[in-house]
Design a protein around this motif. Sequence first.
Motif: not given
Length: 623
Positions: A542-566
């Motif tokens: 959330k802090r890094e601004g990733a979009v997602g469906v923030f419900d109970e489906r996520y475990g304690s760790q999530v994968k954030v896929y980034v398209v492009g180069d920071d």
Amino acid sequence: MRSLSTDALRRAYIDFFVKKHGHVEIPGASLIPENDPTVLFTTAGMHPLVPYLLGEKHPSGSCLVNCQHCVRTQDIDEVGDSSHLTFFEMLGNWSFGAYFKEGAIRMSFQFLTEVLELPKNKLAITCFAGDTDAPCDNESARIWESLGIPNERIGFLTKAKNWWGPAGHTGPCGPDTEMFYWIGPSEFPPPGSNPANDEVNWLEIWNDVFMEYNKREDGTFEPLRQRNVDTGMGLERVAQVLQGVESVYETDEMLPILKRVLREDLWGDIQRLRHARIIVDHLRAATFIIADGIEPSNVDRSYVLRRLIRRAIRSARAIGIEHSGSFTPTVAKEVIAQHGHVYGSLRTNEQKICSILRREEEQFGKTLQEGLRHFTKTVSTLRDGVQAWRAPQDDTVTHFDGHTAFHLYDTYGFPIELTKELAAEQGLSVDEAGFAKAFEEHQELSRAGAEKKFTGGLADHSAETTKLHTATHLLNAALRKVLGQHVQQKGSNITAERLRFDFNHSEKMTQEQIAEVERLVNEVIEADLPVAYHLTTVEGAKREGAVGVFDERYGSQVKVYVVGDDTKKTVFSREICGGPHVSRTGMIGAFNIQKEESVAAGVRRIKAVVTGGPAEIDVAREM
Ligand code: SER
């Protein structure tokens, strides 16, 4: 009981139906079904005969017999026990509107008790119990009793067990009656025992299906004009019974392959034996599939082939067998030596089979190497204390976390046993509960997201769906840019042919908006941006601004896929997701929106396709 070789059994069956009962022998068909989109492989002898079961005239008449080689993946997790196989041979006889229950059951009984001389008191039967679609099959039960099978040896079971077909979603089907042989610890079955109350000690050997219904697209059953019989006997299982051996792997045709994989003095170790059996089964299947014209890749049946080969290699690895390119061809050569006299195409394709297997083994070896590097990197991060956590009850033990173990499994094909072994060498234990949780979450996600084309755990991660998956992320980001940041994913469904994306937006999109979204996505594809992911917490995402469906489906760790180069400030999309994705956007091909429509109040749906990307893709990795 007669002791027959597999060859002699095949011959005896065909002769019985041809010479004694006027059937015509037809050749077995290819494993690759012709003009039939309902299944990936020929799964039973009846399969190539579906048009005739539906009333088409067969050129060889109405009573046929043959031996058909089959591939079935739905029991893949059982393979390794004594009787389940993904590849097997099926002996079958058919009646297209000629004889029905009485004739079929009499001939089955005669073959089992007179030709094979199986003792009657070691046979048992199941029949269909009946439901709202079709009545209880008392008729079959009465016929068995009239032949001397006692009532206590006849069990009645539901559709899940005693109903066969259709092979795909629709087609001919009906109640069946199955024949079992006693393989329990006592010489004879105890009173009252039958397969309906003892699943372990009765081995299913033959199935007579009475195809009198057609299942329609809407799920209902209509009676067929022509009543048919489709029977299927498991060649390997009956050979096992006749040869008095413990498993299908020890029959005369399978034993040399098993011995080639694992020395006999090591069979006492049941784990090893299990892996060896998996290798034998999967490489036997792979050898036949390649001989029938398929090469491993990431789509459809080629993907099933790839999974079979890779599972075999994983098992080889688990029992310490060297696999740097020549292991799978060596086993295939033994398969060809055992079956080539019956299946000539194995011999003519021997070179091709071996070189395809060699290439696949080498390629998979490289993926495993990459996985090992990832493992080593994770361990050193753990050692640095970055990801380390201490078990509350023991502050000296460091665990290897379950999500990373799952990632090794999912991306690099590391079975949990391998990760455990590697971790143990480093003095670490693996959080198996965490692994199981990640595994389940992943399964739920893919169940929700995919139209099930593969059964038996071979989920669809083909090149096409992977491209569409990344295209979906680009679409999501483009919609937010064009329509506004209120846009959120409401649903996503991807098949090999198209993506479907639902999102909240109150108005119909204009032609200009659609064109602009399409242009943006294609621009990102043209730019060939890198795609990679990192692991973080939901809060971190959330802090890094990733979009997602923030419900109970996520475990304690999530994968954030980034398209492009920071670092180059070219990030186009940042989204929480399980993956997989392509490693560069250029692999997606041209993106085209085909439809924009409403699905519910305030929810729009887009269907889109991609075309022209490469057939093979690389999967996005951890950054
Ligand atoms: N189709 C049935 C089966 O596969 C009988 O051949 O069991």
